[in-house]
Structure formats: structure tokens, C-alpha cells
Design an enzyme around this catalytic site. Structure first.
Site, PDB file in Angstrom:
ATOM      1  N   LYS A  41       0.858  -1.195   0.000  1.00  0.00           N
ATOM      2  CA  LYS A  41       0.000   0.000   0.000  1.00  0.00           C
ATOM      3  C   LYS A  41       0.886   1.234   0.000  1.00  0.00           C
ATOM      4  O   LYS A  41       1.162   1.842   1.047  1.00  0.00           O
ATOM      5  CB  LYS A  41      -0.940  -0.006   1.204  1.00  0.00           C
ATOM      6  CG  LYS A  41      -2.159   0.884   1.000  1.00  0.00           C
ATOM      7  CD  LYS A  41      -3.032   0.381  -0.129  1.00  0.00           C
ATOM      8  CE  LYS A  41      -4.198   1.292  -0.416  1.00  0.00           C
ATOM      9  NZ  LYS A  41      -4.921   0.901  -1.617  1.00  0.00           N
ATOM     10  N   SER A  88      -8.148  -0.165  -5.673  1.00  0.00           N
ATOM     11  CA  SER A  88      -8.471   0.112  -4.279  1.00  0.00           C
ATOM     12  C   SER A  88      -9.983   0.345  -4.146  1.00  0.00           C
ATOM     13  O   SER A  88     -10.767  -0.548  -4.463  1.00  0.00           O
ATOM     14  CB  SER A  88      -7.650   1.284  -3.761  1.00  0.00           C
ATOM     15  OG  SER A  88      -7.509   1.183  -2.360  1.00  0.00           O
TER      16      SER A  88
END
Length: 588
Positions: free
Chosen positions: A195, A388
Site C-alpha cells: 500500500k 483500491s
């Protein structure tokens, strides 16, 4: 008496200003009405016309309403633009239109993402099946421009021009040093080693995890680029790769020698060739129609009883209404609900072009997709980026279509909490004091660092959101949570890999997704309707005019550095839990 005249003068000035404002708004309204009528008017296409295809204009998800683009209002418009779907439908119409004899493709530096460029390029290749020619010409070809031009029948370059062919690169900007200098600490809480959206604020270079995924997706995008050019120009991929690696093409003659182009031409020579192709002689005037005007003539009409709803989800995901350039959970959810409850709408296509945003807003939209899937087919079509939160909202669809160079995945969650104590207290001398009724009443306050207890609470919240996210994906994709975790952790994938690992079902275009929806709904004749309704340009001008003016001047002053300013601004605004890609991904 002096006070009396002062108040009278103030009243007169106030009334005068109000009258001027009313007149200006009235004039803008009249111009808008006239422009609206003009926009609806179809263009006359002469026999033996050349379709002028300017691909340097911005290619958006939907063609915006252009009523105020030509008005002298700062921020009211930024040049011509066209929706990729309108562009593709226009090329499909031109393919069988006897009045269109050929296409003049003019492109130097297209303003669109990689997957959008492939959609357009595939439409050009489809047009060529009509045996009509596409002539590409430019003084300068960027790599993306050449990718499009290589789909043409003939590719010409100005004798003194240039063709860029050097390979892809992706450079990330890191702000840790800047933040340290001004006394700002960004406190990060996340799930997922990949991430990487948080890295620019806590590091000064890419982590090994991020370098691994960036290398993989840039390589994937590059492969699509090379393979497309190799196929149409009939050149080996290895040769193309080698030429780019060695920067072999430095002069126009190099491009000609290596058969990257078909000739060197000046503009007058190009125009003579276009006249010949359209059945005219040199002394005749060339008949042309722009793609923007021609697209107004295209009618996508079918059965009024059977419809397929295309719902555009474009931009950052936020709570509230959003806009045509952002995904407001209220606006998009309402559009999905409206399509679900309309009995004439037999299927839904969710068109996603988003790097994510608010995790909560993503879940609100996901819920509406789940409910819709119970009563009619729901197909997802991914554009340049659907990652995402952009993946979250679509993971429950019956089927997911991606382009080979779509960027997707990035299943992960993070939170950013700025600590401004050093800046405010140590540098500016600002101090804070107060009272609270509970230990955590001021949790996530930006004027001090988080306590260990607060970090524990927020980390639990992040873990919960990530657990929910992976559960949604596992349910929608019919995978185990353990498997989703193994391909998740915030990792980004390109479309070809996404299909292999089960994050998507098929490689295909936007129109392939619509065709799949029609088959699943067992429709042979149908009309495509678009949701949500486009913003009214007049209302948009009134509601967000000041923001557009600010943006205009910021871009003028900062130039290319505006992107950095924008990233920093997002950090300060997006302080909740986020399911989003890195703030800016740029592949050159």
C-alpha cells in the site's frame, strides 16, 4: 447630513453592483440557452469528406457539456474535449458512412490514460476493416501519440520533426524531507506492505515492495505498447525494445529507415494526398468535418422497452454528491438505485475509472451493486484505473472486463493523520490548551502526536475495514479470504495479470462489456442510457466557480508543479480511512 449622503451613496453603489451581476448572469443564461440549441444541432457532412480526428484534445469518460467553454470566464472551460465512448461510436458510424472517404489523424501528445488510448486505437483498427484509409500526420509524435498513429494506414512525419521512442518510466515524488523542514509529521496507519500511497510522506525513496510492483506494472504497460506497434507496423517486438533501449531514433530519417513511419511530408503535401483520397483535385477545397461535430450526428437508438444502463463512476470516491469528475457516494448510489428500480432497464454496466478514495463511501456504493445484482445482470468495465476503492465498488459485479493495460487491484487500507505540533508550536509559537471529558475525546487531533492508545484504536479500525474489504472481494470473486489476502496487501496489478489471478474475468473493451450485459439479459434490441445525469453547466458554474478560478490561477503559477501542490493538499484533506491508489501515478 454627511452620514445621510454616505449611506445613500453606499446604497446606490450596492444597487449598481447588483444590477451588473444580474445583467452578467442574464447574458450568460441567454448564451447558455443559445449554445444548448447549437449543441443539439446536427452537422452537415458534405460528400467526399475527410473526418478530422484531433486526438490532442482531452479524451474523457463522457463528453462534457460545452455551453460555456468559449466564454471569457476563468475556469469555465479548458479547451475541447470528447468522451471516449462518443468518439468510438463516431468512428463506428464513419466506417459505413459513404460521405466519409478517409480519416486524417492529427496527434502529437494525447491527453488520456493508457487503457483509453487502447480503446481508441482498437476503434481505429476496426475502422480500417472498411478499407478506408487513415492518414496520420504530425510534426512531433510523443510515445503515446505514436502508439495511436501506428494504427493508421499511413504514418507521416514532418521532415524536421521528431518521433519519441525511448521506453517507459515512472517517477514518484517524495515529500518527507519537505515536511520535516516545515515541521510536519504524517502519522501513517495501514494494512498491506504494497500500500504505497503513504510512502511519499514517510520515506525518501521507494520501498522494495513498491519498487517490485511498480516495475511489474510499468513493464506490463510497456508490453501492451510494444505488442500493439509490432502488430500493425509488422516489426519484431525485440527490435522495437532494442531501438528504444539504445535511443536509436534520433532523427526523422532514422524513423523512416527503420520503417516506423511511411514517409516524411510537409503539411501541403499531406493536404494534396488527402484531396486525392477524397476524390478531389489540387485546386479543390478539402471538405472536412471534425470528430467533435461528427459525433453529434450519431444516434444510438434501439428499443425503448429494453434498456441497458451505463453508470459512470469517474474520479476520487468521496461522501456526498460529488461531480462529473468525482464519485460522490450519494449521487452514484442514487443512480444505481434508479437503474435497479426501472423495469425497462434490463441490465447495468458499471464503468469505473477511479483510483479509490473513502473506504466508507466505497462500501455504500458496493451495497447498491449487491442489491442490483439480485434483480438484473451487473457487468463492470474498468478504464485506465480501477483500483483500491475503485475495485471495491465493482467487486460484486457478475463479470469484470479490463483492458490489458488497465491498472487495478490495490486491495488495502490506510489512514493519514498529520501532526502539526512542531510547525505550530516550535516554529510559529502557537500553543493549545483545553479540557475533555474522556481520555480519547480529542483523538486524531492534528496539533499533537498520537498516543500509543490512539494508535491501537485506529489500527484496529484500519484492520476492520481491510477485513471487510477482503471479505467483499472474496464473496464477489468466489475466492477464499486467504487467497484474496495473498494477492491483496495493497498490490497493484495490470489487466492481463488481473485476469490470470481472478481479480477480473475477461480482457475486453467497454463495448464488449455492454454486449455481455445484453447477452446475459437476453436482449437483441436495446437502447443504452447513461447515469448519473450530467451536471448542468450553469449550476456547476455558480456552485463551483470560485474553486475553478482558484485552480486556474494555481495551475498558471505552479505549472507542472501543480501536481505536487495537489498531492500535498489531498494529504491535509483526506484524513479518514482511505482505500486508494498512490495519489499520482504517471508513466511516461
Amino acid at each position: 447630513m454627511k452620514e445621510f449622503f454616505k449611506y445613500v451613496l453606499a446604497t446606490v453603489v450596492g444597487v449598481a453592483i447588483s444590477l451588473v451581476a444580474i445583467v452578467v448572469l442574464f447574458v450568460i443564461s441567454i448564451i447558455g440557452i443559445v449554445a444548448s440549441v447549437s449543441d443539439q444541432k446536427k452537422s452537415d457532412v458534405a460528400n467526399n469528406s475527410v473526418l478530422y480526428l484531433n486526438l490532442d484534445q482531452e479524451i474523457k469518460e463522457r463528453t462534457p457539456d460545452s455551453k460555456f467553454d468559449n466564454l471569457p470566464i476563468i475556469g469555465s472551460g479548458s479547451g475541447k474535449s470528447i468522451g471516449f465512448n462518443d468518439l468510438i461510436l463516431a468512428l463506428k458510424e464513419a466506417k459505413t458512412d459513404d460521405k466519409i472517404k478517409c480519416i486524417y489523424l492529427n496527434v502529437s501528445s494525447p491527453n488520456a490514460g493508457k487503457a483509453t488510448l487502447k480503446e481508441v486505437r482498437d476503434a481505429l483498427l476496426d475502422f480500417r476493416k472498411s478499407r478506408k484509409q487513415i492518414i496520420a500526420y504530425s510534426e512531433v509524435y510523443s510515445q503515446d501519440a505514436y502508439y495511436l498513429a501506428s494504427a493508421a494506414t499511413k504514418v507521416y512525419l514532418n521532415p524536421q520533426g521528431s518521433l519519441e521512442f525511448k521506453g517507459f518510466s515512472s517517477q514518484l515524488t517524495f515529500f518527507k524531507g519537505t515536511l520535516e523542514k516545515i515541521g510536519v509529521e504524517v502519522q501513517v496507519i495501514r494494512v498491506g506492505n504494497f500500500k504505497s500511497a503513504v510512502e511519499p510522506f514517510i520515506a525518501d525513496k521507494m520501498s522494495d515492495y513498491n519498487r517490485e510492483q511498480v516495475t511489474a506494472y510499468v513493464g506490463g504497460l510497456y508490453n501492451v505498447f510494444l505488442e500493439g506497434i509490432a502488430e500493425t507496423r509488422k516489426l519484431p517486438v525485440d527490435s522495437l525494445r532494442n531501438w528504444a533501449n539504445l535511443y536509436t531514433i534520433q532523427q526523422p530519417t532514422d524513423a523512416l529507415r527503420l520503417k516506423m513511419i511511411d514517409g516524411l511530408r510537409y503539411k501541403d503535401e499531406l493536404l494534396d494526398e488527402l484531396k486525392k483520397l477524397s476524390g478531389k483535385i489540387k485546386s479543390d477545397k478539402l471538405s472536412t468535418v471534425s470528430i467533435n461535430e461528427y459525433a453529434k450526428n450519431v444516434d444510438d437508438e434501439g428499443s425503448e422497452d429494453d434498456k441497458i444502463a451505463v453508470i459512470y463512476a469517474n474520479g476520487d470516491i468521496t461522501g456526498g454528491e460529488g461531480s462529473d469528475e468525482s464519485i460522490g457516494s450519494e449521487r452514484i448510489s442514487r443512480a444505481i438505485r434508479k437503474a435497479r428500480q426501472d423495469d425497462n432497464i434490463k441490465a447495468i454496466v458499471l464503468r469505473v475509472n477511479s483510483g479509490g478514495g473513502s473506504a466508507l463511501a466505497s462500501d455504500v456504493i458496493w451495497r447498491e451493486i449487491v442489491l442490483s445484482k439480485k434483480v438484473k445482470p451487473v457487468i463492470a468495465s474498468f478504464g485506465d484505473v480501477a483500483a483500491s476503492g475503485g475495485y471495491y465498488i465493482a467487486c460484486a459485479a457478475d463479470s469484470i472486463f479490463v483492458q490489458p493495460n488497465t491498472i487495478t487491484g490495490s486491495i488495502g487500507v490506510f489512514g493519514l493523520i498529520p501532526n502539526l505540533q512542531n510547525l505550530l508550536t516550535n516554529k510559529l509559537g502557537v500553543t493549545f490548551d483545553g479540557v475533555k471529558t474522556g481520555q480519547y475525546a480529542d483523538i486524531m487531533s492534528a496539533n499533537r502526536p498520537l498516543t500509543s492508545g490512539e494508535r491501537f484504536i485506529i489500527q484496529n479500525d484500519v484492520n476492520h475495514v481491510y477485513d471487510t474489504f477482503t471479505a467483499r472481494v472474496a464473496e464477489g470473486r468466489k475466492k477464499t479470504k486467504e487467497y484474496v489476502n495473498s494477492i491483496g496487501g495493497g498490490r497493484v496489478w495490470v489487466g492481463t495479470d488481473a485476469v490470470k489471478i481472478g481479480l477480473a474475468d475477461r480482457l475486453g473493451s467497454f463495448h464488449d462489456a455492454i454486449t455481455a450485459a445484453s447477452k446475459k439479459a437476453k436482449l437483441s434490441d436495446y437502447t443504452v442510457v447513461e447515469y448519473p445525469e450530467k451536471e448542468d453547466p450553469f449550476k456547476s458554474l455558480l456552485d463551483s466557480g470560485s474553486d475553478k478560478v482558484k485552480t486556474y490561477y494555481a495551475k498558471q503559477e505552479l505549472g507542472e508543479q501543480y501536481v505536487i501542490y495537489q498531492q500535498m493538499k489531498k494529504v491535509m484533506l483526506n484524513t479518514g480511512l482511505q482505500a486508494r491508489m498512490p495519489f499520482e501515478i504517471k508513466v511516461n
